[in-house]
Design an enzyme around this catalytic site. Structure first.
Site, PDB file in Angstrom:
ATOM      1  N   ILE A   1       0.727  -0.971  -0.087  1.00 13.92           N
ATOM      2  CA  ILE A   1      -0.042   0.280  -0.290  1.00 13.92           C
ATOM      3  C   ILE A   1       0.862   1.748   0.105  1.00 13.92           C
ATOM      4  CG2 ILE A   1      -1.809  -1.292   0.962  1.00 13.92           C
ATOM      5  CD1 ILE A   1      -0.770   0.186   4.048  1.00 13.92           C
TER       6      ILE A   1
ATOM      7  N   GLY B   1       8.307   3.864   0.968  1.00 11.32           N
ATOM      8  CA  GLY B   1       9.121   5.190   1.337  1.00 11.32           C
ATOM      9  C   GLY B   1      10.321   4.382   0.926  1.00 11.32           C
TER      10      GLY B   1
ATOM     11  N   LYS C   1       4.783  -3.100   8.193  1.00 13.48           N
ATOM     12  CA  LYS C   1       5.286  -2.063   8.092  1.00 13.48           C
ATOM     13  C   LYS C   1       6.772  -3.329   8.240  1.00 13.48           C
ATOM     14  CE  LYS C   1       7.634   2.676   8.866  1.00 13.48           C
ATOM     15  NZ  LYS C   1       8.207   3.605   9.462  1.00 13.48           N
TER      16      LYS C   1
ATOM     17  N   ASP D   1      10.920  14.592  11.559  1.00 21.92           N
ATOM     18  CA  ASP D   1      10.261  14.616  10.124  1.00 21.92           C
ATOM     19  C   ASP D   1       9.084  14.407  10.139  1.00 21.92           C
ATOM     20  OD1 ASP D   1      11.290  14.254   7.844  1.00 21.92           O
ATOM     21  OD2 ASP D   1      10.758  12.182   7.186  1.00 21.92           O
TER      22      ASP D   1
END
Length: 477
Positions: A220, A223, A249, A365
């Site tokens: 989905i 990165g 992840k 971030d």
């Protein structure tokens, strides 16, 4: 009239009444005037030969009928009676290279040198160091190179390679072979793009077999540091309840995808002693563990974020933010009205303060790309790089986050949005007074330097700020 005369007259009358009919036998077995037909044995052999030819012709018809158009055929060759040379279609001048021992397309082997090191006598002595002999040997040795190394085709050419050229080609061939092996190993043992390496795939299979996950639907999100997959939760355990939809992840195991990763973890006091720059696998696992701990802190402070289910090496299982396999949109992608935009800004401001004061974390971030809009509120994700405020660059990271948030909401039309310096003071409570950004950053660096010097001297962390103006609070690890 005598009896002999009567016989002669009878023979003459028979010749006149029954003239002799000369028949010429057709076929290749009667070769001409030299054929002797007076013998009964010869006639019998000729008839047998003709019968054998007819039998062989029948075999050919049966063979052709049996095989038809099939690619695999059978032959009745062993059952034939005769094999006349006339049946061969090839002429005497044609040569079948498969039946010859000499192959013109195969290079001649160079002559070997005896143990004594030379051949010949007198002026015709040829040693093993002869330029022509060595050149031909080097050409023959090129066949030992790897199959991926193209050496060309030298049919009909007497090629001679000097030792210098051969050694250069040999070294290049070995270098290419090692490079190819490294690339193959890197591909097999790394997680990049939307693919996973065999070890990661095995971990995913074990999760499914253990009943933690029911099925993994697909990727989905991708990165710079990880790949996120969607999965349906399996059975609910007693300790941790597995949500109906999960997000997996998988952190990439190639450090070149995120080269600045080490600065977020090697100076973090929680992982400083365990950091090893020489082992990428351990660094990746530590990176996943760091995100799990950060998410756990955020959950205790009730900050909207994914719920941690479990951690298995470099795979982090979390709750899925979205519905029916559709992930929640990022704040950058969603179109909000002015009322929702203002609501999202105040919510983010409150979450940044909670993250800093209650969780003792700086996102490091934070931007519109790491904030999701789901069920009418903002959710924070991607906190693997988050550090504590006492990190040597923690305040710099906080100022960068404040700049990203301030610029995004100011462009979004939120008039109440503070600038980066005002937002920094509102989040940290330091109340740094500076007329310009350069002086403001100088104050931040001074505070970080003071904290770093104290840690190096006493081995403890100090928080260089206090909302009440009190001296810095020192606490043990």
């Amino acid at each position: 009239m005598s009896e002999q005369l009567a016989k002669e007259l009878q023979l003459e009358e028979e010749k006149v009444a029954f003239p002799e009919v000369v028949t010429v036998a057709e076929g290749p077995f009667i070769t001409g005037e030299n054929t002797d037909t007076a013998s009964d044995l010869m006639l019998a052999q000729m008839l047998q030969m003709e019968f054998d030819r007819e039998y062989d012709a029948q075999l050919r018809r049966e063979e052709k009928k049996f095989n038809g158009d099939s690619k695999v055929s059978i032959s009745f060759e062993n059952y034939r009676k005769v094999h006349p040379y006339e049946d061969s279609d090839s002429s005497e001048d044609e040569v079948d290279w498969q039946d010859t021992r000499h192959d013109p397309y195969r290079a001649d082997k160079p002559t070997t040198t005896p143990k004594k090191g030379f051949i010949g006598k007198g002026k015709e002595i040829t040693t093993k160091h002869d330029e022509v002999v060595c050149g031909r040997k080097n050409t023959a040795r090129m066949e030992n190179f790897g199959p991926d190394f193209q050496v060309g085709d030298g049919i009909g050419m007497d090629l001679k390679l000097s030792n210098q050229v051969f050694n250069a080609l040999k070294q290049h061939a070995y270098s290419e072979e090692r490079r190819s092996a490294r690339l193959h190993e890197k591909k097999e043992h790394s997680t990049a793009e939307k693919a996973v390496d065999p070890k990661t795939r095995l971990l995913l299979y074990k999760m499914v077999n253990a009943g933690i996950l029911e099925t993994i639907t697909g990727c989905i999100s991708t990165g710079k540091e990880s790949v996120v997959f969607h999965a349906f939760g399996g059975k609910t355990g007693e300790d941790n309840a597995v949500p109906p939809e999960c997000a997996l992840k998988v952190f990439k195991t190639t450090l070149n995808e995120f080269k600045n990763r080490d600065k977020y973890i090697k100076d973090d006091y929680r992982f400083k002693d365990r950091f090893s720059k020489l082992n990428p696998r351990k660094v990746i696992r530590m990176w996943a563990e760091k995100e799990m701990h950060n998410l756990t802190r955020m959950q205790k402070a009730e900050i909207p974020c994914p719920q941690v289910v479990m951690l298995k090496k470099h795979i982090l299982v979390m709750s899925f933010i979205g519905h029916d396999q559709v992930p929640a949109p990022k704040l950058k992608e969603v179109k909000l009205n002015s009322e929702d935009m203002k609501k999202a800004y105040y919510q983010i401001l409150h979450m940044m303060q909670q993250l800093y004061k209650e969780c003792s974390l700086v996102h490091a971030d934070l931007s519109e790309y790491n904030m999701l809009w789901h069920d009418g509120k903002v959710w924070l994700i991607d906190v693997s790089q988050s550090v504590e405020p006492t990190h040597p660059h923690g305040l710099e990271f906080l100022f960068r986050d404040c700049r990203n948030v301030s610029q995004f909401f100011q462009k979004g039309g939120v008039s109440e949005a503070l600038n980066e310096r005002e937002l920094f003071n509102a989040v940290s409570g330091l109340n740094i007074a500076a007329d310009n950004e350069a002086d403001f950053l100088a104050e931040i660096e001074a505070l970080e330097k003071m904290n770093e010097d104290h840690v190096q001297k006493h081995g403890k962390k100090t928080s260089p700020f206090s909302s009440d103006g009190d001296p810095p609070i020192i606490y043990n690890e």
